[in-house]
Design an enzyme around this catalytic site. Structure first.
Site, short mmCIF file in Angstrom:
data_model
loop_
_atom_site.label_atom_id
_atom_site.label_comp_id
_atom_site.label_asym_id
_atom_site.label_seq_id
_atom_site.Cartn_x
_atom_site.Cartn_y
_atom_site.Cartn_z
N GLU A 176 9.11 -4.67 7.76
CA GLU A 176 9.72 -5.66 8.33
C GLU A 176 9.61 -5.76 10.20
O GLU A 176 9.72 -6.82 10.75
CB GLU A 176 11.22 -5.64 8.15
CG GLU A 176 11.40 -5.76 6.55
CD GLU A 176 12.69 -5.01 6.22
OE1 GLU A 176 13.65 -5.67 5.72
OE2 GLU A 176 12.53 -3.78 6.42
N THR A 185 8.06 4.92 3.39
CA THR A 185 7.17 5.89 3.70
C THR A 185 8.04 7.03 4.33
O THR A 185 7.82 8.20 4.18
CB THR A 185 6.09 5.42 4.88
OG1 THR A 185 5.13 4.64 4.43
CG2 THR A 185 5.41 6.58 5.72
N GLY A 195 0.60 -1.11 0.19
CA GLY A 195 -0.17 -0.09 0.05
C GLY A 195 0.94 1.13 0.09
O GLY A 195 0.27 2.37 0.30
N SER A 196 2.26 1.17 -0.49
CA SER A 196 3.02 2.29 -0.41
C SER A 196 2.32 3.32 -1.24
O SER A 196 2.62 4.75 -0.94
CB SER A 196 4.44 1.83 -0.62
OG SER A 196 4.36 1.47 -2.03
N SER A 248 12.30 -1.37 4.97
CA SER A 248 11.03 -0.36 5.52
C SER A 248 11.36 0.95 5.31
O SER A 248 10.97 1.86 6.08
CB SER A 248 11.05 -0.71 6.83
OG SER A 248 10.98 -2.20 7.16
N LYS A 298 7.18 7.32 10.66
CA LYS A 298 8.39 6.68 10.41
C LYS A 298 8.32 5.39 9.27
O LYS A 298 8.36 5.60 8.17
CB LYS A 298 8.97 6.10 11.86
CG LYS A 298 9.16 7.25 12.60
CD LYS A 298 9.88 6.90 14.04
CE LYS A 298 9.10 6.30 14.86
NZ LYS A 298 9.44 6.35 16.31
N GLY A 299 7.71 4.47 9.66
CA GLY A 299 7.58 3.24 9.09
C GLY A 299 7.08 1.95 9.79
O GLY A 299 7.31 2.01 10.69
N VAL A 300 6.48 0.99 8.81
CA VAL A 300 6.35 -0.17 9.50
C VAL A 300 6.29 -1.25 8.25
O VAL A 300 5.85 -1.05 7.12
CB VAL A 300 4.72 0.02 9.88
CG1 VAL A 300 3.72 0.15 8.85
CG2 VAL A 300 4.43 -1.36 10.68
#
Length: 349
Positions: free
Chosen positions: A289, A90, A48-49, A87, A285-287
């Protein structure tokens, strides 16, 4: 007899490596109908990036995500991107996208300031309009501004930008430094039942609390957490690559390389821990791995809590658990530590 157990595992994980160049670039074009087009080299692999990147453009320009057309991963027309790895999308690509959208918006604000007779600093983009912050009734549609910028002012509202987390080389003497730009954190708890007559494990529930900065799309964050837990369940209990004496893989397909299906998944409760990263786009930040990291240790800790045996090599198959239980029973009788003395096969044999 089945025994219940609960296990917990915590983790931290780095986002946006800095030990080498790690750039992303983007181009944003605001069209004369008030929509926008985003060019990005990153690749959508199901996480979904591209939806998130479109949302970042929309948030910056004050329009709907549905009004952002994303063109990605076509090197004939899109800027180069390091990739959907580590990761980073985003955090790194999202920053480039936001900066590109901000550049396009700055042109729109300058044109709108002339059209409305106010200073640029007095304006904001919201609800498909350029409006005066303190008097939103004084506004003009983004489409009209974009048209005016293109046709009347000769200033097409285009923006392009790159983002590269500041490269920080490691100290060659000590190996110390700052290898990543940000870190995320998570805790997962697993409830299980272990049958001491068969060694079979049933995962009853998983609770997952994840910090990924400000969640731009909470539903996608939850989806990635669920996906990571599914991978973790397979890693903990069933997935194993087997080789023969000649090094040839003997389970090269999904017939005997066992991955969980939806029927194997336990109920999952997800708690998104909101935080704000000052570098990430809109605090994100990111999600990705990180969602996998704590699942297997939480399950193995729950097995230990249930039947008192510590499995240290994955996967924790029913056979390994049952052998460990029998070994523990024999050791308890003789007053020995599991695996000591003439107690039969150890779990690793």
């Amino acid at each position: 007899m089945k025994h219940a157990g609960r296990g917990i595992a915590c983790m931290w994980y780095p986002i946006g490596f800095t030990v080498a160049a790690n750039p992303s670039s983007a181009v944003v074009k605001v069209n004369e109908d008030g929509t926008a087009t985003l060019l990005t080299g990153t690749v959508e692999v199901g996480q979904g990036s591209l939806t998130v990147l479109g949302q970042i453009v929309a948030q910056e320009l004050g329009i709907s995500a549905e009004d952002v057309h994303v063109i990605s991963a076509d090197t004939d027309v899109t800027p180069m991107d390091t990739g959907a790895i580590a990761s980073r999308t985003t955090f790194v690509t999202g920053n480039a996208v936001r900066l590109a959208a901000a550049e396009a918006k700055s042109i729109l604000l300058e044109v709108a300031a002339d059209m409305l007779g106010v200073e640029v600093r007095e304006l904001e983009a919201a609800n498909h309009q350029i409006q005066v912050k303190t008097f939103p009734e004084k506004r003009i549609s983004l489409a009209d501004v974009a048209m005016g910028a293109q046709i009347a002012r000769g200033r097409p509202p285009l923006g392009s930008a790159s983002f590269n987390p500041p490269t920080v080389t490691m100290d060659p003497e000590t190996g110390q430094g700052k290898p990543f730009a940000a870190y995320v954190y998570a805790t997962q708890i697993a409830d299980v039942e272990v049958d001491d007559e068969t060694g079979e494990v049933e995962i009853l529930h998983v609770y997952a609390a994840h910090d990924s900065g400000t969640a731009i799309n909470p539903a996608l964050v939850e989806g990635q957490v669920e996906g990571g837990i599914a991978m973790g369940v397979g890693m903990a209990l069933s997935e194993e690559i087997l080789f023969n004496a000649k090094g040839r893989q003997i389970n090269p397909n999904l017939t005997n390389y066992l991955i969980p299906t939806s029927l194997d998944m336990p109920p999952i409760d997800i708690d998104i821990i909101e935080s704000y990263d000052p570098v990430g786009p809109f605090g994100a930040k990111g999600v990705g791995e990180p969602t996998l990291v704590p699942t297997a240790p939480a399950i193995l800790n729950a097995i230990y809590d249930a039947v008192g045996v510590r499995i240290t090599d994955l996967p924790a198959t029913a056979e390994k658990i049952l052998m460990a239980i029998r070994d523990k029973e024999r050791s308890d009788v003789k007053g020995l530590e599991p695996g000591q003395g003439d107690t039969g096969r150890s779990p690793r044999q």
